[in-house]
Design an enzyme around this catalytic site. Structure first.
Site, mmCIF file in Angstrom:
data_model
loop_
_atom_site.group_PDB
_atom_site.id
_atom_site.type_symbol
_atom_site.label_atom_id
_atom_site.label_comp_id
_atom_site.label_asym_id
_atom_site.label_seq_id
_atom_site.Cartn_x
_atom_site.Cartn_y
_atom_site.Cartn_z
ATOM 1 N N ARG A 108 70.118 21.607 51.692
ATOM 2 C CA ARG A 108 71.035 21.083 50.610
ATOM 3 C C ARG A 108 72.293 22.345 51.297
ATOM 4 O O ARG A 108 73.090 23.196 50.757
ATOM 5 C CB ARG A 108 70.701 21.035 49.621
ATOM 6 C CG ARG A 108 70.728 19.560 48.693
ATOM 7 C CD ARG A 108 70.893 19.858 48.121
ATOM 8 N NE ARG A 108 70.539 20.858 46.645
ATOM 9 C CZ ARG A 108 68.533 20.418 45.977
ATOM 10 N NH1 ARG A 108 67.968 19.153 46.210
ATOM 11 N NH2 ARG A 108 68.509 20.889 46.055
ATOM 12 N N ALA A 148 55.837 22.418 45.765
ATOM 13 C CA ALA A 148 56.126 23.990 46.531
ATOM 14 C C ALA A 148 56.575 23.139 47.411
ATOM 15 O O ALA A 148 57.896 23.284 47.658
ATOM 16 C CB ALA A 148 55.531 25.182 46.703
ATOM 17 N N ALA A 165 51.848 23.512 38.461
ATOM 18 C CA ALA A 165 53.204 22.643 38.574
ATOM 19 C C ALA A 165 54.586 23.619 39.116
ATOM 20 O O ALA A 165 55.434 23.154 39.606
ATOM 21 C CB ALA A 165 52.910 21.605 38.659
ATOM 22 N N SER A 215 55.376 14.859 47.787
ATOM 23 C CA SER A 215 55.621 14.567 46.290
ATOM 24 C C SER A 215 55.418 14.248 44.804
ATOM 25 O O SER A 215 56.049 13.989 43.820
ATOM 26 C CB SER A 215 56.960 13.912 46.118
ATOM 27 O OG SER A 215 58.328 15.141 46.663
ATOM 28 N N ASN A 227 57.402 24.586 41.406
ATOM 29 C CA ASN A 227 58.315 23.660 41.719
ATOM 30 C C ASN A 227 59.466 24.782 41.686
ATOM 31 O O ASN A 227 60.395 25.135 42.525
ATOM 32 C CB ASN A 227 58.763 22.721 41.309
ATOM 33 C CG ASN A 227 57.575 21.232 41.166
ATOM 34 O OD1 ASN A 227 58.293 21.063 41.752
ATOM 35 N ND2 ASN A 227 57.170 21.086 40.798
ATOM 36 N N TYR A 276 67.367 25.391 11.507
ATOM 37 C CA TYR A 276 66.690 24.458 10.120
ATOM 38 C C TYR A 276 66.443 23.499 8.485
ATOM 39 O O TYR A 276 68.283 22.978 8.977
ATOM 40 C CB TYR A 276 66.503 26.326 8.696
ATOM 41 C CG TYR A 276 66.335 24.669 7.577
ATOM 42 C CD1 TYR A 276 65.131 24.768 7.511
ATOM 43 C CD2 TYR A 276 67.012 24.968 6.658
ATOM 44 C CE1 TYR A 276 64.471 24.323 6.115
ATOM 45 C CE2 TYR A 276 65.857 24.570 5.522
ATOM 46 C CZ TYR A 276 65.309 24.351 5.189
ATOM 47 O OH TYR A 276 64.735 23.573 4.099
ATOM 48 N N CYS A 300 49.174 16.820 37.708
ATOM 49 C CA CYS A 300 49.315 16.568 36.786
ATOM 50 C C CYS A 300 48.141 15.451 35.531
ATOM 51 O O CYS A 300 48.429 15.506 34.058
ATOM 52 C CB CYS A 300 49.909 17.352 36.121
ATOM 53 S SG CYS A 300 49.998 19.862 36.573
ATOM 54 N N TRP A 328 62.247 29.630 6.691
ATOM 55 C CA TRP A 328 61.839 31.052 7.824
ATOM 56 C C TRP A 328 60.279 30.469 8.417
ATOM 57 O O TRP A 328 59.901 29.343 8.622
ATOM 58 C CB TRP A 328 60.688 31.764 7.091
ATOM 59 C CG TRP A 328 61.292 32.787 6.480
ATOM 60 C CD1 TRP A 328 61.513 32.681 5.022
ATOM 61 C CD2 TRP A 328 62.096 33.848 6.936
ATOM 62 N NE1 TRP A 328 62.859 34.049 4.065
ATOM 63 C CE2 TRP A 328 62.279 34.976 5.654
ATOM 64 C CE3 TRP A 328 62.363 34.446 7.878
ATOM 65 C CZ2 TRP A 328 63.304 36.113 5.775
ATOM 66 C CZ3 TRP A 328 63.112 35.538 8.439
ATOM 67 C CH2 TRP A 328 63.345 36.121 6.715
ATOM 68 N N ASP A 333 49.782 26.370 44.828
ATOM 69 C CA ASP A 333 48.712 26.296 45.291
ATOM 70 C C ASP A 333 48.010 27.789 46.288
ATOM 71 O O ASP A 333 46.933 28.126 45.999
ATOM 72 C CB ASP A 333 47.957 25.523 44.891
ATOM 73 C CG ASP A 333 48.177 24.308 43.058
ATOM 74 O OD1 ASP A 333 48.778 25.509 42.445
ATOM 75 O OD2 ASP A 333 47.704 23.610 43.135
#
Length: 444
Positions: A21, A11, A297, A38, A301, A425, A42, A433, A280
Site C-alpha cells: 500500500r 509480523a 502477537a 496469517s 503486528n 460512571y 493464540c 470513584w 517472535d
C-alpha cells in the site's frame, strides 16, 4: 524495489500488506515454509477447549486474498541462508527439494520462534504435543475423547490456558512447573498465587518447583510422567515450556541476544543495512525496559505495520515505533488477569527507585447485582509518582480496565493525576470513584 519477507504469519504479513500500500512500485515477495499465512496461534488453546470449532477463524487472510493485493507468496519454501553482502536469499522448495535463490533490495526477517522441546526421554512419543500449529492441534482435539489423564509441562500462558480449558471438559490435569509460581514472568507473586487458586478451582493439580525427568513409554506411547518428586499417569502430554527464535541459520551474521533474538531499533532495523526484523524472532523496543524479548502477537503486528512503511520508503521518511509495554491478559477459570508495564520484579532488576500499592476494591456500585472485588497493583516512581506498571485480577470487567492503565503508563502519567481522571460512571459499570482512581489514590 525488491522487498523480500521471510515468514508470513504475523509480523511478516503485516509488513507485506502495509508495504504494497505504501509503495505501489515495490515488488513484495513473502517466503513461508508452511502451507498457510496469517495464522493466529493464540486461539489454539480455546479451539482445543471447544470455545469454537472452525480453525479458519484463526486465519486473518488466505494466501489467495493476499495475492490479490499484489503480494507474491511462495508457500512451502524454507529459507536456509542469507548472503548479506550480495543481498541474496537461498531457499529450498519443500515440495520438490529444489534449491532456489532470490535477490533483494530490502529484507524483512519474520521467521518466528519454535517451541522449546527439552531433552526428556520419551518426548518423541506419539501422544506428546506442542500447541503451536493448526495440524497437530486438530489431531489432538480429535483424539481428546480417548484421553482422560493429561499432564501439562509448563506454567506460562499456553500451559495455563490449555490446562484450564481441558479441566473444564472434565479431564484430570496435572500441571508441572519448574519455577516457584505459574505465570511468573508477567505477574508478581501475589497475582501468580491468585491465578493458581483460580486454575485449581477448575480441578487442575499444580506442581511447583518440580521438573519432568522421564516420559515413561510403552510401544512409543507415554503412559506416565516421572518428575524429581513423583509420577503421574498420562494419556497425553502437552509441552509448553517456552519458545526459541528461529534464527539459527543467521547465527554470527546479525547482532542477537543470547537466546538468538535479532536486535532491532525503533525503526525495526537490524545491525545489517537494509535488513529489518520483528515478531517472535526479534527483540522489541520497550518504553521502560530497553530492548527486550517479548513474543506477543500484538507487538508483532504493530512492529509489522511500522516496518511495512519503513521498508518501502526512503530513510528520511521512516517512522519510529513508540515502544511496547508488554501488555498481556489471561483467563483462568471464572477469573481474569492482566499485566502492563513493569512488574515489581522488573522494576527492581532495572534498579529503579520505586514504590508499590496493592488494593482490592469493588467493580461497581454495591446496590447493583453481582458486585465483585478487583485486585489492582501499581508500580510507580518513589519520588515523581510516575506510573511504571500495573497488574489486575478479578472476574468480569477486570481486564478491560488494564486498557486505561496501559494508556496512563504510555503517557507517563503520575498516580496523583490518575487518581482524578474522569472515568465514566453508572451503577452497572463502576462506582463514583472508579477502581483505577481508588488504586491510584492509595499511592503514597
Amino acid at each position: 524495489m525488491e522487498i523480500v519477507i521471510v515468514g508470513g504469519i504475523a509480523a511478516g504479513m503485516s509488513v507485506a500488506a502495509k508495504a504494497v500500500r505504501t509503495n505501489k512500485e515495490a515488488v513484495v515477495t513473502v517466503i513461508e515454509k508452511e502451507k498457510f499465512v496469517s495464522f493466529g496461534a493464540c486461539g489454539l488453546p480455546y479451539y482445543l477447549g471447544n470455545q469454537f470449532d472452525d480453525q479458519n477463524e484463526m486465519f486473518a487472510r488466505t494466501p489467495e486474498q493476499m495475492r490479490k493485493t499484489g503480494i507474491n507468496i511462495l508457500l512451502e519454501h524454507e529459507v536456509t541462508a542469507v548472503d548479506f553482502a550480495t543481498k541474496t536469499v537461498t531457499m529450498t522448495d519443500l515440495t520438490t527439494g529444489e534449491t532456489k535463490s532470490k535477490v533483494y533490495d530490502r529484507l524483512m526477517l519474520a521467521t518466528g520462534a519454535q517451541p522449546i522441546v527439552p531433552p526428556i526421554p520419551g518426548i518423541d512419543a506419539s501422544n506428546v504435543y506442542t500447541i503451536t500449529k493448526p495440524g497437530p492441534v486438530a489431531e489432538l482435539k480429535a483424539r481428546l475423547p480417548e484421553f482422560q489423564n493429561v499432564v501439562v509441562i509448563g506454567g506460562g500462558f499456553i500451559g495455563v490456558e490449555v490446562a484450564d480449558q481441558l479441566a473444564i471438559q472434565g479431564k484430570k490435569v496435572h500441571l508441572i512447573e519448574a519455577d516457584t509460581a505459574i505465570m511468573g514472568g508477567p505477574f508478581d507473586p501475589e497475582f501468580s498465587a491468585k491465578l493458581q487458586t483460580a486454575v485449581e478451582a477448575e480441578g487442575v493439580v499444580i506442581h511447583l518447583e518440580e521438573r519432568a525427568q522421564t516420559f515413561v513409554t510403552t510401544d512409543g506411547v507415554v503412559t506416565s510422567v516421572k518428575t524429581d518428586k513423583g509420577e503421574y499417569p498420562a494419556d497425553v502430554v502437552i509441552v509448553a515450556v517456552g519458545f526459541r527464535p528461529n534464527t539459527g541459520f543467521l547465527k554470527g551474521q546479525l547482532e542477537m541476544l543470547g537466546n538468538g533474538a535479532i536486535v532491532i531499533d525503533a525503526y525495526g532495523r537490524t545491525s545489517v543495512e537494509d535488513v529489518f526484523a520483528a515478531g517472535d524472532c526479534a527483540t522489541v523496543p520497550h518504553r521502560l525496559a530497553g530492548n527486550v524479548y517479548l513474543p506477543l502477537a500484538t507487538v508483532a503486528n504493530k512492529m509489522g505495520r511500522i516496518i511495512g512503511t519503513n521498508i518501502a520508503v526512503a530513510k528520511e521518511e521512516m517512522e519510529a515505533f513508540a515502544g511496547a509495554l508488554g501488555s498481556s491478559a489471561i483467563k483462568a477459570g471464572e477469573y481474569e488477569a492482566a499485566s502492563t508495564g513493569l512488574t515489581e520484579k522488573q522494576a527492581q532488576n532495572l534498579g529503579l527507585d520505586y514504590k508499590t500499592t496493592c488494593i482490592e476494591t469493588n467493580n461497581h456500585s454495591n446496590y447493583y447485582t453481582v458486585q465483585e472485588k478487583i485486585m489492582i497493583k501499581l508500580v510507580y516512581d518513589a519520588k515523581t509518582h510516575v506510573l511504571y506498571g500495573a497488574q489486575l485480577f478479578g472476574k468480569n470487567e477486570t481486564v478491560l480496565r488494564a486498557t486505561g492503565l496501559t494508556t496512563a503508563i504510555h503517557a507517563g502519567m503520575t498516580t496523583k493525576e490518575l487518581g482524578f481522571v474522569d472515568y465514566a460512571y453508572a451503577p452497572p459499570f463502576a462506582s463514583t470513584w472508579e477502581a483505577i482512581n481508588v488504586a491510584a489514590n492509595t499511592a503514597k
